[in-house]
Design a protein around this motif. Structure first.
Motif, mmCIF file in Angstrom:
data_model
loop_
_atom_site.group_PDB
_atom_site.id
_atom_site.type_symbol
_atom_site.label_atom_id
_atom_site.label_comp_id
_atom_site.label_asym_id
_atom_site.label_seq_id
_atom_site.Cartn_x
_atom_site.Cartn_y
_atom_site.Cartn_z
ATOM 1 N N GLU A 195 6.033 0.338 -3.052
ATOM 2 C CA GLU A 195 5.312 1.576 -3.318
ATOM 3 C C GLU A 195 6.172 2.806 -3.017
ATOM 4 O O GLU A 195 6.105 3.818 -3.718
ATOM 5 C CB GLU A 195 4.029 1.613 -2.488
ATOM 6 N N GLN A 196 6.989 2.717 -1.963
ATOM 7 C CA GLN A 196 7.899 3.816 -1.632
ATOM 8 C C GLN A 196 8.930 4.016 -2.745
ATOM 9 O O GLN A 196 9.265 5.145 -3.110
ATOM 10 C CB GLN A 196 8.607 3.534 -0.307
ATOM 11 N N ASP A 248 6.741 1.432 9.204
ATOM 12 C CA ASP A 248 6.715 2.336 8.053
ATOM 13 C C ASP A 248 8.028 3.091 7.900
ATOM 14 O O ASP A 248 8.533 3.273 6.780
ATOM 15 C CB ASP A 248 5.558 3.325 8.184
ATOM 16 N N GLY A 304 0.846 -1.182 0.000
ATOM 17 C CA GLY A 304 0.000 0.000 0.000
ATOM 18 C C GLY A 304 0.881 1.231 0.000
ATOM 19 O O GLY A 304 2.058 1.163 -0.374
ATOM 20 N N GLU A 305 0.371 2.340 0.445
ATOM 21 C CA GLU A 305 1.116 3.594 0.385
ATOM 22 C C GLU A 305 2.444 3.537 1.134
ATOM 23 O O GLU A 305 3.424 4.129 0.708
ATOM 24 C CB GLU A 305 0.254 4.725 0.959
ATOM 25 N N GLY A 306 2.479 2.804 2.250
ATOM 26 C CA GLY A 306 3.713 2.716 3.025
ATOM 27 C C GLY A 306 4.563 1.518 2.704
ATOM 28 O O GLY A 306 5.591 1.287 3.354
ATOM 29 N N GLU A 326 10.607 2.994 4.684
ATOM 30 C CA GLU A 326 11.007 4.228 3.996
ATOM 31 C C GLU A 326 12.521 4.381 4.002
ATOM 32 O O GLU A 326 13.113 4.839 3.022
ATOM 33 C CB GLU A 326 10.351 5.439 4.644
ATOM 34 N N LYS A 331 7.248 5.707 -5.668
ATOM 35 C CA LYS A 331 6.992 7.120 -5.380
ATOM 36 C C LYS A 331 8.261 7.952 -5.482
ATOM 37 O O LYS A 331 8.249 9.071 -6.016
ATOM 38 C CB LYS A 331 6.392 7.246 -3.982
#
Length: 356
Positions: free
Chosen positions: A131-132, A334, A125-127, A338, A135
């Motif tokens: 996906e990181q 998270d 997902g976003e985290g 990252e 992005k």
């Protein structure tokens, strides 16, 4: 009459004195000044000047020697003790050789395929880690990871009652290289992970000629599951950590030489002993070395194969900071994901980092 005579006598004396001055060339006034040492000007004694210079030089040298002996203040405390050590990060970033791109047509889109286990497969997902990366790079990213998989296989050939072997790195790499996904599709029917069938179909349908970068990261599961770190008698033994990694890398290199392969090392973690207690992975040898031994073996393989190696064991989540980035003995939060994504971008896409 008497006064005239006296005046004449004085005039004669004055004339005699002037005559003497004319003969000798000496001024009576000047002579008296030299003899008495009295003068209207400033008289300099060269000997005193030289002596003053010597005294000044000796004094300056003595002062400098005093300052040198005294030194400068230092904040060093010989009684201070610390457990922290300087860490040298062992990244090895190798660009793809230009000749590997000969005959390959670039579609103008940066495409990254991620293979691995829990760091990629959990918390998507976003985290999520993939996906990181997408992005931060702007690339098209495919996630081909499977939870609970490893780099090495547990058995020499796939067994349907141990379906996860079909999703080890070496097996996926060989399937991508050959284009044969029949075993992976069969293994998906035995899996309890609902994501496995869709991941299998994505890998089977992916055009590998469009992939520019293969990003591989597995945690220390091979260490925890006690797979041999290497086999000195067979460098391609797929049951050994290094043998499986080497076999998988070379399979991709032979089938798709245009793909740049990047190996992200595992990070620090703990293992769990029979009593259920955590054991420091960098100190506990479960039979084939500690996790730092596996890390060293992993780096050796990447050097042998000429692919990039990003050191996460010392450069990302280590023994000093793991509490900030992990949720338990091996999984990331998270911030941890990252951090791993940032390290990947800094090493492989430095122009994007510098642009920021």
């Amino acid at each position: 009459m008497r006064q005239n005579k006296q005046q004449k006598t004085e005039d004669i004396e004055i004339q005699e004195i002037e005559a003497d001055e004319d003969e000798t060339g000496i001024d009576v006034d000047e002579t008296s000044e030299e003899e008495t040492g009295e003068s209207g000007g400033f008289h300099i004694n060269i000997h005193l000047v030289i002596l003053g210079i010597i005294v000044a030089l000796v004094g300056f040298s003595a002062y400098r020697l005093y300052v040198w002996n005294k030194g400068v203040p230092s904040d060093y405390d010989p009684n201070y003790q610390t457990s922290d050590f300087d860490i040298e990060v062992m990244d090895s970033i190798i660009p793809l050789a230009p000749d590997k791109l000969e005959g390959h047509e670039d579609d103008g889109v940066t495409t990254i395929l991620c293979l691995g286990d829990d760091p990629f497969s959990l918390n998507q997902g976003e985290g999520g880690l993939a996906e990181q990366i997408a992005k931060k790079t702007g690339a098209t990213v495919y996630n081909g990871s499977v939870t609970g998989s490893t780099i090495a296989m547990q058995y020499q050939t796939w067994q349907n009652w141990y379906s996860i072997d079909a999703y080890s790195f070496v097996f996926i790499a060989q399937s991508l290289a050959s284009g044969d996904f029949s075993v992976m599709r069969e293994a998906a029917t035995y899996s309890y992970d609902e994501a496995v069938p869709s991941t299998t179909e994505m890998l089977a349908s992916l055009d590998m000629n469009s992939v520019d970068v293969l990003c591989v990261m597995y945690d220390a599961s091979d260490y925890i599951q006690m797979h041999p770190s290497d086999d000195p008698n067979d460098p391609y033994n797929i049951l050994a950590y290094t043998g499986a990694l080497r076999t998988g890398i070379e399979a991709i290199q032979e089938a798709y030489p245009h793909i740049r392969i990047v190996i992200l090392s595992h990070t620090f973690c703990h293992s769990i002993n029979e009593e259920g207690n955590f054991q420091n992975g960098d100190r506990a040898d479960l039979g084939h070395g500690t996790i730092s031994h596996y890390w060293q073996k992993e780096m050796d393989v990447t050097m042998d194969c000429g692919v990039s190696f990003i050191d996460n064991f010392y450069g990302s989540v280590n023994e000093d900071n793991y509490l900030e980035y992990m949720t338990d003995y091996i999984h990331f939060n998270d911030d941890g994901r990252e951090l791993l994504a940032d390290r990947f971008v800094q090493c492989i896409f430095p122009n994007l980092t510098n642009a920021e």
